[in-house]
Design a protein around this motif. Sequence first.
Motif, PDB file in Angstrom:
ATOM      1  N   SER A  14       0.835  -1.199   0.000  1.00 42.74           N
ATOM      2  CA  SER A  14       0.000   0.000   0.000  1.00 42.74           C
ATOM      3  C   SER A  14       0.867   1.245   0.000  1.00 42.74           C
ATOM      4  O   SER A  14       1.998   1.231   0.473  1.00 42.74           O
ATOM      5  CB  SER A  14      -0.941   0.012   1.210  1.00 42.74           C
ATOM      6  OG  SER A  14      -0.212   0.208   2.404  1.00 42.74           O
ATOM      7  N   VAL A  26      -3.795   3.484  -1.020  1.00 37.43           N
ATOM      8  CA  VAL A  26      -4.195   2.750  -2.208  1.00 37.43           C
ATOM      9  C   VAL A  26      -3.256   1.560  -2.282  1.00 37.43           C
ATOM     10  O   VAL A  26      -2.054   1.685  -2.002  1.00 37.43           O
ATOM     11  CB  VAL A  26      -4.143   3.625  -3.486  1.00 37.43           C
ATOM     12  CG1 VAL A  26      -2.753   4.133  -3.786  1.00 37.43           C
ATOM     13  CG2 VAL A  26      -4.750   2.909  -4.665  1.00 37.43           C
ATOM     14  N   GLY A  27      -3.794   0.389  -2.578  1.00 34.63           N
ATOM     15  CA  GLY A  27      -2.934  -0.780  -2.522  1.00 34.63           C
ATOM     16  C   GLY A  27      -3.403  -1.920  -3.393  1.00 34.63           C
ATOM     17  O   GLY A  27      -4.438  -1.830  -4.063  1.00 34.63           O
ATOM     18  N   VAL A  28      -2.623  -2.980  -3.343  1.00 33.01           N
ATOM     19  CA  VAL A  28      -2.930  -4.198  -4.090  1.00 33.01           C
ATOM     20  C   VAL A  28      -2.717  -5.400  -3.182  1.00 33.01           C
ATOM     21  O   VAL A  28      -1.871  -5.386  -2.289  1.00 33.01           O
ATOM     22  CB  VAL A  28      -2.070  -4.333  -5.365  1.00 33.01           C
ATOM     23  CG1 VAL A  28      -2.441  -3.276  -6.389  1.00 33.01           C
ATOM     24  CG2 VAL A  28      -0.595  -4.246  -5.033  1.00 33.01           C
ATOM     25  N   VAL A  47     -11.221  -1.314  -6.042  1.00 35.03           N
ATOM     26  CA  VAL A  47     -10.966  -0.613  -7.301  1.00 35.03           C
ATOM     27  C   VAL A  47     -11.057  -1.586  -8.472  1.00 35.03           C
ATOM     28  O   VAL A  47     -11.678  -1.308  -9.490  1.00 35.03           O
ATOM     29  CB  VAL A  47      -9.594   0.095  -7.267  1.00 35.03           C
ATOM     30  CG1 VAL A  47      -9.267   0.716  -8.606  1.00 35.03           C
ATOM     31  CG2 VAL A  47      -9.575   1.135  -6.152  1.00 35.03           C
ATOM     32  N   SER A  48     -10.413  -2.744  -8.335  1.00 37.16           N
ATOM     33  CA  SER A  48     -10.524  -3.798  -9.348  1.00 37.16           C
ATOM     34  C   SER A  48     -10.327  -5.141  -8.662  1.00 37.16           C
ATOM     35  O   SER A  48      -9.741  -5.218  -7.584  1.00 37.16           O
ATOM     36  CB  SER A  48      -9.501  -3.599 -10.470  1.00 37.16           C
ATOM     37  OG  SER A  48      -8.190  -3.820  -9.991  1.00 37.16           O
ATOM     38  N   ASP A  85      -5.548 -10.875  -8.245  1.00 42.14           N
ATOM     39  CA  ASP A  85      -4.921  -9.621  -7.830  1.00 42.14           C
ATOM     40  C   ASP A  85      -6.021  -8.567  -7.715  1.00 42.14           C
ATOM     41  O   ASP A  85      -6.845  -8.407  -8.621  1.00 42.14           O
ATOM     42  CB  ASP A  85      -3.881  -9.168  -8.854  1.00 42.14           C
ATOM     43  CG  ASP A  85      -2.628 -10.032  -8.844  1.00 42.14           C
ATOM     44  OD1 ASP A  85      -2.425 -10.812  -7.884  1.00 42.14           O
ATOM     45  OD2 ASP A  85      -1.854  -9.935  -9.816  1.00 42.14           O
ATOM     46  N   THR A  86      -6.041  -7.866  -6.582  1.00 43.43           N
ATOM     47  CA  THR A  86      -7.120  -6.923  -6.309  1.00 43.43           C
ATOM     48  C   THR A  86      -6.539  -5.601  -5.823  1.00 43.43           C
ATOM     49  O   THR A  86      -5.624  -5.578  -5.003  1.00 43.43           O
ATOM     50  CB  THR A  86      -8.080  -7.505  -5.250  1.00 43.43           C
ATOM     51  OG1 THR A  86      -8.666  -8.703  -5.787  1.00 43.43           O
ATOM     52  CG2 THR A  86      -9.175  -6.535  -4.887  1.00 43.43           C
ATOM     53  N   ALA A  87      -7.094  -4.509  -6.341  1.00 41.38           N
ATOM     54  CA  ALA A  87      -6.679  -3.172  -5.929  1.00 41.38           C
ATOM     55  C   ALA A  87      -7.778  -2.548  -5.070  1.00 41.38           C
ATOM     56  O   ALA A  87      -8.965  -2.818  -5.277  1.00 41.38           O
ATOM     57  CB  ALA A  87      -6.415  -2.298  -7.150  1.00 41.38           C
ATOM     58  N   TYR A  88      -7.354  -1.717  -4.112  1.00 42.25           N
ATOM     59  CA  TYR A  88      -8.310  -1.097  -3.202  1.00 42.25           C
ATOM     60  C   TYR A  88      -7.887   0.319  -2.852  1.00 42.25           C
ATOM     61  O   TYR A  88      -6.723   0.682  -2.960  1.00 42.25           O
ATOM     62  CB  TYR A  88      -8.451  -1.918  -1.914  1.00 42.25           C
ATOM     63  CG  TYR A  88      -7.176  -1.971  -1.105  1.00 42.25           C
ATOM     64  CD1 TYR A  88      -6.899  -1.001  -0.142  1.00 42.25           C
ATOM     65  CD2 TYR A  88      -6.225  -2.958  -1.339  1.00 42.25           C
ATOM     66  CE1 TYR A  88      -5.715  -1.032   0.584  1.00 42.25           C
ATOM     67  CE2 TYR A  88      -5.040  -2.995  -0.613  1.00 42.25           C
ATOM     68  CZ  TYR A  88      -4.794  -2.033   0.329  1.00 42.25           C
ATOM     69  OH  TYR A  88      -3.615  -2.062   1.031  1.00 42.25           O
ATOM     70  N   LEU A  89      -8.861   1.099  -2.385  1.00 43.59           N
ATOM     71  CA  LEU A  89      -8.635   2.421  -1.817  1.00 43.59           C
ATOM     72  C   LEU A  89      -9.220   2.391  -0.419  1.00 43.59           C
ATOM     73  O   LEU A  89     -10.374   1.960  -0.239  1.00 43.59           O
ATOM     74  CB  LEU A  89      -9.336   3.500  -2.646  1.00 43.59           C
ATOM     75  CG  LEU A  89      -9.356   4.895  -2.022  1.00 43.59           C
ATOM     76  CD1 LEU A  89      -7.974   5.487  -1.949  1.00 43.59           C
ATOM     77  CD2 LEU A  89     -10.302   5.808  -2.782  1.00 43.59           C
TER      78      LEU A  89
END
Length: 94
Positions: A14, A26-28, A47-48, A85-89
Motif C-alpha cells: 500500500s 491505495v494498494g494491491v 478498485v478492481s 490480484d485486487t486493488a483497493y482504496l
Amino acid sequence: MFNVNEYFEGKVASIAFNTAIQTATVGVMAPGEYEFGTSEFETMTVVSGALTVLLPDEKEWKTFTASEVFTIEANQKFKVTTIVDTAYLCTYGK
C-alpha cells in the motif's frame, strides 16, 4: 510524501497519502487470505478484482467487487480473501 508499506511477505502493498480531507491508502493484494486490524474507522473501496470479507461480528463472508464499499469501525479485526490480484482504496476517519 508517500509512505510505502508491504505486508504478508510482500503479498499486500500500500501507498499512504493525504487527500484534501483525510488520510488514505491505495494498494494491491495478491491472491491469499489475510487478517487486518484497524486503529481508526476505515472505508474500503474495491478498485478492481474482488475481496471476500468476514467483517467483525459477522458469521458469513461477503464478496465486494469493483466500486463496492465496506466499512470497519476502529479497533476491530477483519479477514479478507481474494483469488485474483485486487486493488483497493482505503480512507481513514469518518
